[in-house]
Write a protein that holds these residues in place. Structure first.
Motif, PDB file in Angstrom:
ATOM      1  N   MET A 178     -20.668  62.136 -97.808  1.00 51.16           N
ATOM      2  CA  MET A 178     -20.064  61.639 -95.922  1.00 51.16           C
ATOM      3  C   MET A 178     -20.239  60.354 -95.339  1.00 51.16           C
ATOM      4  N   GLU A 179     -18.888  59.761 -95.279  1.00 52.65           N
ATOM      5  CA  GLU A 179     -18.795  58.480 -93.766  1.00 52.65           C
ATOM      6  C   GLU A 179     -18.957  58.489 -93.041  1.00 52.65           C
ATOM      7  N   LEU A 180     -19.960  57.242 -92.791  1.00 56.76           N
ATOM      8  CA  LEU A 180     -20.217  57.823 -90.804  1.00 56.76           C
ATOM      9  C   LEU A 180     -19.248  57.486 -90.679  1.00 56.76           C
ATOM     10  N   GLN A 181     -18.543  57.876 -89.472  1.00 50.46           N
ATOM     11  CA  GLN A 181     -17.554  57.399 -88.421  1.00 50.46           C
ATOM     12  C   GLN A 181     -18.452  56.352 -86.848  1.00 50.46           C
ATOM     13  N   LEU A 182     -17.488  56.049 -86.725  1.00 46.49           N
ATOM     14  CA  LEU A 182     -17.948  55.450 -84.784  1.00 46.49           C
ATOM     15  C   LEU A 182     -18.338  56.183 -84.298  1.00 46.49           C
ATOM     16  N   SER A 183     -17.747  57.212 -83.391  1.00 46.98           N
ATOM     17  CA  SER A 183     -17.990  58.295 -83.279  1.00 46.98           C
ATOM     18  C   SER A 183     -19.455  58.927 -83.292  1.00 46.98           C
ATOM     19  N   THR A 184     -19.728  58.975 -84.392  1.00 47.37           N
ATOM     20  CA  THR A 184     -21.356  59.534 -84.664  1.00 47.37           C
ATOM     21  C   THR A 184     -22.217  59.034 -84.123  1.00 47.37           C
ATOM     22  N   PRO A 185     -22.573  57.846 -84.520  1.00 47.11           N
ATOM     23  CA  PRO A 185     -24.105  57.104 -83.912  1.00 47.11           C
ATOM     24  C   PRO A 185     -23.120  57.437 -81.548  1.00 47.11           C
ATOM     25  N   ALA A 186     -22.505  57.292 -81.600  1.00 51.38           N
ATOM     26  CA  ALA A 186     -21.883  57.878 -80.318  1.00 51.38           C
ATOM     27  C   ALA A 186     -22.359  58.549 -79.870  1.00 51.38           C
ATOM     28  N   LEU A 187     -21.804  59.825 -80.590  1.00 48.32           N
ATOM     29  CA  LEU A 187     -22.240  61.131 -80.113  1.00 48.32           C
ATOM     30  C   LEU A 187     -23.468  61.175 -79.158  1.00 48.32           C
ATOM     31  N   LEU A 188     -24.666  60.457 -80.381  1.00 43.41           N
ATOM     32  CA  LEU A 188     -26.226  60.213 -79.619  1.00 43.41           C
ATOM     33  C   LEU A 188     -26.385  59.420 -79.052  1.00 43.41           C
ATOM     34  N   PHE A 189     -25.995  58.941 -77.763  1.00 43.40           N
ATOM     35  CA  PHE A 189     -25.846  57.906 -76.186  1.00 43.40           C
ATOM     36  C   PHE A 189     -26.159  58.872 -75.362  1.00 43.40           C
ATOM     37  N   SER A 190     -24.858  60.186 -75.589  1.00 41.80           N
ATOM     38  CA  SER A 190     -25.427  60.972 -74.289  1.00 41.80           C
ATOM     39  C   SER A 190     -27.153  61.714 -74.138  1.00 41.80           C
ATOM     40  N   ALA A 191     -27.505  62.647 -76.037  1.00 45.85           N
ATOM     41  CA  ALA A 191     -28.584  62.875 -75.624  1.00 45.85           C
ATOM     42  C   ALA A 191     -30.260  62.073 -75.540  1.00 45.85           C
ATOM     43  N   ILE A 192     -30.350  60.787 -75.836  1.00 47.14           N
ATOM     44  CA  ILE A 192     -30.570  59.607 -75.577  1.00 47.14           C
ATOM     45  C   ILE A 192     -30.965  59.225 -74.204  1.00 47.14           C
ATOM     46  N   THR A 193     -30.004  59.609 -74.141  1.00 47.60           N
ATOM     47  CA  THR A 193     -29.764  59.242 -72.572  1.00 47.60           C
ATOM     48  C   THR A 193     -30.991  59.845 -71.692  1.00 47.60           C
ATOM     49  N   LEU A 194     -30.137  61.497 -71.978  1.00 44.12           N
ATOM     50  CA  LEU A 194     -30.486  62.944 -70.985  1.00 44.12           C
ATOM     51  C   LEU A 194     -32.396  62.281 -71.433  1.00 44.12           C
ATOM     52  N   LEU A 195     -32.300  62.525 -72.694  1.00 45.23           N
ATOM     53  CA  LEU A 195     -34.240  62.474 -73.566  1.00 45.23           C
ATOM     54  C   LEU A 195     -34.980  61.134 -72.583  1.00 45.23           C
ATOM     55  N   MET A 196     -34.294  60.274 -71.723  1.00 48.18           N
ATOM     56  CA  MET A 196     -34.708  58.710 -71.927  1.00 48.18           C
ATOM     57  C   MET A 196     -34.961  59.336 -70.202  1.00 48.18           C
ATOM     58  N   LEU A 197     -34.472  59.891 -69.575  1.00 48.50           N
ATOM     59  CA  LEU A 197     -34.084  60.391 -68.340  1.00 48.50           C
ATOM     60  C   LEU A 197     -35.344  61.257 -67.921  1.00 48.50           C
ATOM     61  N   ALA A 198     -35.720  62.855 -68.785  1.00 50.43           N
ATOM     62  CA  ALA A 198     -36.208  63.466 -69.145  1.00 50.43           C
ATOM     63  C   ALA A 198     -37.677  62.662 -69.527  1.00 50.43           C
ATOM     64  N   PHE A 199     -37.967  61.713 -70.022  1.00 40.30           N
ATOM     65  CA  PHE A 199     -39.235  61.030 -70.447  1.00 40.30           C
ATOM     66  C   PHE A 199     -40.248  60.717 -68.773  1.00 40.30           C
ATOM     67  N   THR A 200     -38.738  59.604 -67.861  1.00 44.77           N
ATOM     68  CA  THR A 200     -39.273  58.910 -67.262  1.00 44.77           C
ATOM     69  C   THR A 200     -39.361  59.999 -65.719  1.00 44.77           C
ATOM     70  N   ASN A 201     -39.006  61.779 -65.777  1.00 50.49           N
ATOM     71  CA  ASN A 201     -39.157  61.848 -64.901  1.00 50.49           C
ATOM     72  C   ASN A 201     -40.831  62.365 -65.032  1.00 50.49           C
ATOM     73  N   ARG A 202     -41.248  62.289 -66.199  1.00 48.50           N
ATOM     74  CA  ARG A 202     -42.423  63.225 -66.672  1.00 48.50           C
ATOM     75  C   ARG A 202     -43.528  61.742 -66.744  1.00 48.50           C
ATOM     76  N   PHE A 203     -42.838  60.611 -66.672  1.00 43.81           N
ATOM     77  CA  PHE A 203     -43.468  59.632 -66.052  1.00 43.81           C
ATOM     78  C   PHE A 203     -44.171  59.216 -64.584  1.00 43.81           C
ATOM     79  N   LEU A 204     -43.054  59.419 -64.229  1.00 40.58           N
ATOM     80  CA  LEU A 204     -42.741  59.212 -62.169  1.00 40.58           C
ATOM     81  C   LEU A 204     -44.072  60.436 -61.652  1.00 40.58           C
TER      82      LEU A 204
END
Length: 151
Positions: free
Chosen positions: A1-27
């Motif tokens: 399988m060849e890695l395309q530019l859109s593949t890591p871009a898909l993780l952006f929204s997931a990581i962002t939501l996780l970071m938001l959840a982690f920040t809420n836990r911190f607060l």
């Protein structure tokens, strides 16, 4: 399988939501710590407060590490996209693997933190159950006495 530019871009929204959840836990933990600190200053001998403070300190460290690995994963995704854009496919594949491993570690730490937070809630419940049991036993004895006097 060849890695395309859109593949890591898909993780952006997931990581962002996780970071938001982690920040809420911190607060939320920061608010709990401030409240416990006030209670501790009022009653420093209360054992449950000391146990809760130790528990929150561990959780705070875990949340810091969750955020650290989450940010590292996000950074690796950006670097992966840059490498793909430049045509360095082999290096991009390894950076993407590093990003996924970092995200996996962050999620694993999150599971541990959830277990510890559950323990903290069980401490609170055990404290309240003791009060409930005292009330229940005093009510039981009250009704038993009343029933005996009616016989």
């Amino acid at each position: 399988m060849e890695l395309q530019l859109s593949t890591p871009a898909l993780l952006f929204s997931a990581i962002t939501l996780l970071m938001l959840a982690f920040t809420n836990r911190f607060l939320a933990i920061a608010t709990l710590i401030r409240g416990l600190h006030k209670n501790y200053l009022k009653e420093p001998d209360q054992e449950i407060i000391v146990e809760q403070i130790h528990n929150l300190r561990r959780r705070l460290t875990l949340i810091k590490n969750m955020q650290l690995f989450g940010v590292f994963s996000f950074l690796m995704c950006v670097i992966c996209m840059f490498l793909l854009f430049q045509g360095y496919t082999s290096a991009a594949n390894w950076v993407f693997v590093a990003s996924m491993v970092s995200l996996l570690i962050s999620l694993g730490i999150s599971l541990v933190e959830i277990q510890i937070s559950t323990k903290a809630l069980n401490l609170e419940l055990s404290d309240m159950e003791g009060i409930f049991e005292k009330r229940k036993s005093s009510l039981d004895s009250f009704f038993r006495k009343e029933n005996k006097s009616n016989l």
